[in-house]
Each structure stands twice: as structure tokens, then as C-alpha cells.
Design a protein around this motif. Structure first.
Motif, PDB file in Angstrom:
ATOM      1  N   ALA A 192      93.238  33.718  12.636  1.00 23.54           N
ATOM      2  CA  ALA A 192      93.312  34.902  11.700  1.00 23.54           C
ATOM      3  C   ALA A 192      94.242  36.001  12.451  1.00 23.54           C
ATOM      4  CB  ALA A 192      92.058  35.527  11.470  1.00 23.54           C
ATOM      5  N   GLU A 193      94.405  37.125  11.644  1.00 29.64           N
ATOM      6  CA  GLU A 193      95.313  38.343  12.460  1.00 29.64           C
ATOM      7  C   GLU A 193      94.586  38.481  13.632  1.00 29.64           C
ATOM      8  OE1 GLU A 193      98.059  39.261  11.180  1.00 29.64           O
ATOM      9  OE2 GLU A 193      97.881  37.737   9.885  1.00 29.64           O
ATOM     10  N   LYS A 194      95.271  39.418  14.501  1.00 26.12           N
ATOM     11  CA  LYS A 194      94.970  39.625  15.531  1.00 26.12           C
ATOM     12  C   LYS A 194      93.949  40.950  15.385  1.00 26.12           C
ATOM     13  CE  LYS A 194      96.548  42.208  19.955  1.00 26.12           C
ATOM     14  NZ  LYS A 194      97.789  42.696  20.638  1.00 26.12           N
ATOM     15  N   GLY A 195      92.697  40.795  16.203  1.00 27.40           N
ATOM     16  CA  GLY A 195      91.582  41.765  15.845  1.00 27.40           C
ATOM     17  C   GLY A 195      90.727  41.191  15.284  1.00 27.40           C
ATOM     18  N   GLU A 196      90.818  40.111  14.339  1.00 28.95           N
ATOM     19  CA  GLU A 196      89.952  39.344  13.253  1.00 28.95           C
ATOM     20  C   GLU A 196      89.684  37.979  13.784  1.00 28.95           C
ATOM     21  OE1 GLU A 196      91.123  40.327   9.409  1.00 28.95           O
ATOM     22  OE2 GLU A 196      91.284  42.504   9.816  1.00 28.95           O
ATOM     23  N   ASP A 197      90.282  37.299  14.765  1.00 31.15           N
ATOM     24  CA  ASP A 197      90.553  35.935  15.074  1.00 31.15           C
ATOM     25  C   ASP A 197      89.177  35.600  15.962  1.00 31.15           C
ATOM     26  OD1 ASP A 197      90.972  33.425  16.158  1.00 31.15           O
ATOM     27  OD2 ASP A 197      92.996  33.733  16.196  1.00 31.15           O
ATOM     28  N   ILE A 198      88.327  35.103  15.124  1.00 30.46           N
ATOM     29  CA  ILE A 198      87.022  34.903  15.602  1.00 30.46           C
ATOM     30  C   ILE A 198      86.933  33.670  16.531  1.00 30.46           C
ATOM     31  CG2 ILE A 198      85.482  35.692  13.737  1.00 30.46           C
ATOM     32  CD1 ILE A 198      85.207  32.771  13.057  1.00 30.46           C
ATOM     33  N   VAL A 199      88.081  32.770  16.723  1.00 30.04           N
ATOM     34  CA  VAL A 199      88.152  31.569  17.565  1.00 30.04           C
ATOM     35  C   VAL A 199      88.586  32.062  18.776  1.00 30.04           C
ATOM     36  CG1 VAL A 199      89.121  29.462  18.028  1.00 30.04           C
ATOM     37  CG2 VAL A 199      88.600  29.860  15.462  1.00 30.04           C
ATOM     38  N   CYS A 200      89.553  32.949  18.673  1.00 31.89           N
ATOM     39  CA  CYS A 200      90.070  33.740  19.912  1.00 31.89           C
ATOM     40  C   CYS A 200      89.010  34.651  20.498  1.00 31.89           C
ATOM     41  CB  CYS A 200      91.434  34.397  19.633  1.00 31.89           C
ATOM     42  SG  CYS A 200      92.098  35.320  21.235  1.00 31.89           S
TER      43      CYS A 200
ATOM     44  N   ILE B 277      82.903  25.296  20.185  1.00 36.24           N
ATOM     45  CA  ILE B 277      83.837  25.760  19.299  1.00 36.24           C
ATOM     46  C   ILE B 277      84.852  24.824  19.082  1.00 36.24           C
ATOM     47  CG2 ILE B 277      85.744  27.515  19.425  1.00 36.24           C
ATOM     48  CD1 ILE B 277      84.181  29.098  21.587  1.00 36.24           C
ATOM     49  N   GLU B 278      85.351  24.036  19.761  1.00 35.53           N
ATOM     50  CA  GLU B 278      86.246  22.941  19.357  1.00 35.53           C
ATOM     51  C   GLU B 278      85.927  22.079  18.206  1.00 35.53           C
ATOM     52  OE1 GLU B 278      88.827  19.601  21.795  1.00 35.53           O
ATOM     53  OE2 GLU B 278      86.734  19.649  22.264  1.00 35.53           O
ATOM     54  N   ARG B 279      84.517  21.603  18.291  1.00 36.59           N
ATOM     55  CA  ARG B 279      83.837  20.787  17.257  1.00 36.59           C
ATOM     56  C   ARG B 279      84.284  21.474  15.863  1.00 36.59           C
ATOM     57  NH1 ARG B 279      78.218  20.922  18.166  1.00 36.59           N
ATOM     58  NH2 ARG B 279      78.315  22.607  16.620  1.00 36.59           N
ATOM     59  N   ASP B 280      83.765  22.695  16.044  1.00 33.15           N
ATOM     60  CA  ASP B 280      84.074  23.523  14.650  1.00 33.15           C
ATOM     61  C   ASP B 280      85.239  24.073  14.147  1.00 33.15           C
ATOM     62  OD1 ASP B 280      81.340  23.144  14.573  1.00 33.15           O
ATOM     63  OD2 ASP B 280      80.599  25.055  15.085  1.00 33.15           O
ATOM     64  N   TYR B 281      86.122  24.110  15.289  1.00 33.39           N
ATOM     65  CA  TYR B 281      87.621  24.636  15.080  1.00 33.39           C
ATOM     66  C   TYR B 281      88.635  23.966  15.723  1.00 33.39           C
ATOM     67  CZ  TYR B 281      84.849  28.800  13.194  1.00 33.39           C
ATOM     68  OH  TYR B 281      83.809  29.421  12.725  1.00 33.39           O
ATOM     69  N   LYS B 282      88.568  22.503  15.254  1.00 33.58           N
ATOM     70  CA  LYS B 282      89.544  21.708  16.107  1.00 33.58           C
ATOM     71  C   LYS B 282      91.116  21.705  16.012  1.00 33.58           C
ATOM     72  CE  LYS B 282      89.106  17.940  12.917  1.00 33.58           C
ATOM     73  NZ  LYS B 282      87.851  17.824  12.056  1.00 33.58           N
TER      74      LYS B 282
ATOM     75  N   TYR C  54      92.381  24.698  16.139  1.00 35.16           N
ATOM     76  CA  TYR C  54      92.606  25.944  16.613  1.00 35.16           C
ATOM     77  C   TYR C  54      92.275  26.134  18.368  1.00 35.16           C
ATOM     78  CZ  TYR C  54      92.702  27.213  11.899  1.00 35.16           C
ATOM     79  OH  TYR C  54      92.988  27.146  10.691  1.00 35.16           O
ATOM     80  N   LEU C  55      91.625  25.172  18.904  1.00 31.69           N
ATOM     81  CA  LEU C  55      91.063  25.087  20.057  1.00 31.69           C
ATOM     82  C   LEU C  55      90.939  23.586  20.640  1.00 31.69           C
ATOM     83  CD1 LEU C  55      88.934  27.064  21.985  1.00 31.69           C
ATOM     84  CD2 LEU C  55      88.465  24.776  22.386  1.00 31.69           C
ATOM     85  N   LYS C  56      91.809  23.327  21.947  1.00 29.90           N
ATOM     86  CA  LYS C  56      91.657  21.767  22.206  1.00 29.90           C
ATOM     87  C   LYS C  56      91.205  21.891  23.824  1.00 29.90           C
ATOM     88  CE  LYS C  56      94.243  17.402  22.779  1.00 29.90           C
ATOM     89  NZ  LYS C  56      93.154  16.976  22.438  1.00 29.90           N
ATOM     90  N   LEU C  57      90.086  21.118  24.065  1.00 33.92           N
ATOM     91  CA  LEU C  57      89.522  21.065  25.287  1.00 33.92           C
ATOM     92  C   LEU C  57      89.960  19.772  25.987  1.00 33.92           C
ATOM     93  CD1 LEU C  57      87.437  22.684  27.409  1.00 33.92           C
ATOM     94  CD2 LEU C  57      85.715  21.162  26.212  1.00 33.92           C
ATOM     95  N   ILE C  58      90.466  20.071  27.207  1.00 34.41           N
ATOM     96  CA  ILE C  58      90.982  18.755  27.887  1.00 34.41           C
ATOM     97  C   ILE C  58      90.138  18.663  29.383  1.00 34.41           C
ATOM     98  CG2 ILE C  58      93.009  17.555  29.105  1.00 34.41           C
ATOM     99  CD1 ILE C  58      94.714  19.260  26.792  1.00 34.41           C
ATOM    100  N   VAL C  59      89.593  17.618  29.622  1.00 31.92           N
ATOM    101  CA  VAL C  59      88.907  17.452  30.786  1.00 31.92           C
ATOM    102  C   VAL C  59      89.690  16.609  31.785  1.00 31.92           C
ATOM    103  CG1 VAL C  59      86.704  16.940  32.077  1.00 31.92           C
ATOM    104  CG2 VAL C  59      86.666  18.333  29.912  1.00 31.92           C
ATOM    105  N   LYS C  60      90.326  16.937  32.900  1.00 35.43           N
ATOM    106  CA  LYS C  60      90.852  16.026  33.771  1.00 35.43           C
ATOM    107  C   LYS C  60      90.021  15.739  35.040  1.00 35.43           C
ATOM    108  CE  LYS C  60      95.545  17.144  32.395  1.00 35.43           C
ATOM    109  NZ  LYS C  60      96.876  17.488  32.891  1.00 35.43           N
TER     110      LYS C  60
END
Length: 112
Positions: free
Chosen positions: A26-34, A96-101, A103-109
Motif C-alpha cells: 500500500a502507500e507509504k504510511g498505510e503499508d501494513i506488511v511493511c 506474515i509471509e504465509r498471509d502476504y507471500k 510482499y515478503l519472502k523469508l530465506i533461511v540459510k
């Protein structure tokens, strides 16, 4: 997209992580994922510092970049506390990744 990279040592302990990019949900200030990802990461780092007394090496910029490296020589009990707090962070980010895949990616190394 926000990319979160968790780096673990050969024993499975988190040694560092980075977060970069923008969700653009969403727009800056309204982005719930961020907002959610930032709150989880910064809240976890604050908890680590306040509850364990350690100071990780932290780098951040206004461009959406956050990097955290943990000291290598922590006492065993402190290390356990830090790991518990950071594993909690990972679980929250996985949610968060599960619900917003898109917009967010989690990588475990795993090293080693």
C-alpha cells in the motif's frame, strides 16, 4: 518485496539476519506488511538488547535495509535467550509471509 535472510551456523543457531526492500502493499504510511515486518524485527532486536544486555552489530538505512550480526562469544545461557527471542521473530515473519507471500519472502540459510 521485502526480503528477509536469516543466517544460521552449522549448529542451527541464528548468527545474523538482513531485511531489505519494500513491500509495496500500500502507500507509504498505510503499508501494513511493511509496518508488521518492521515492528517484528525492531521489536525483537529491542527485546534482545534489553532482556539479554547484549548489543548486536546493527546497520540500517532509510532505504529499507536492516542488518544484524550477533557477537560470537556469548555465554551459553545468554545465547539460549537470544536464540529464543530471534526464533520468535522468525515465526512471526513466517506468519506474515504465509498471509502476504507476494510482499515478503523469508530465506533461511544454514552454513556448514
Amino acid at each position: 518485496m521485502i526480503i528477509v535472510e536469516i543466517n544460521k551456523d552449522s549448529k542451527g543457531k541464528i548468527v545474523s539476519f538482513t531485511m531489505s526492500g519494500h513491500a509495496e502493499f500500500a502507500e507509504k504510511g498505510e503499508d501494513i506488511v511493511c509496518a508488521g515486518a518492521s515492528a517484528v524485527a525492531f521489536g525483537s532486536l529491542n527485546a534482545v538488547m534489553v532482556l539479554t544486555g547484549i548489543t548486536p552489530c546493527i546497520e540500517q538505512s532509510e532505504s529499507g535495509y536492516l542488518s544484524c550480526s550477533l557477537p560470537a562469544d556469548l555465554p551459553v545461557e545468554t545465547s539460549k535467550q537470544v536464540q529464543l527471542l530471534l526464533e520468535g521473530m522468525v515465526i512471526s515473519l513466517e506468519t506474515i509471509e504465509r498471509d502476504y507471500k507476494d510482499y515478503l519472502k523469508l530465506i533461511v540459510k544454514n552454513r556448514g
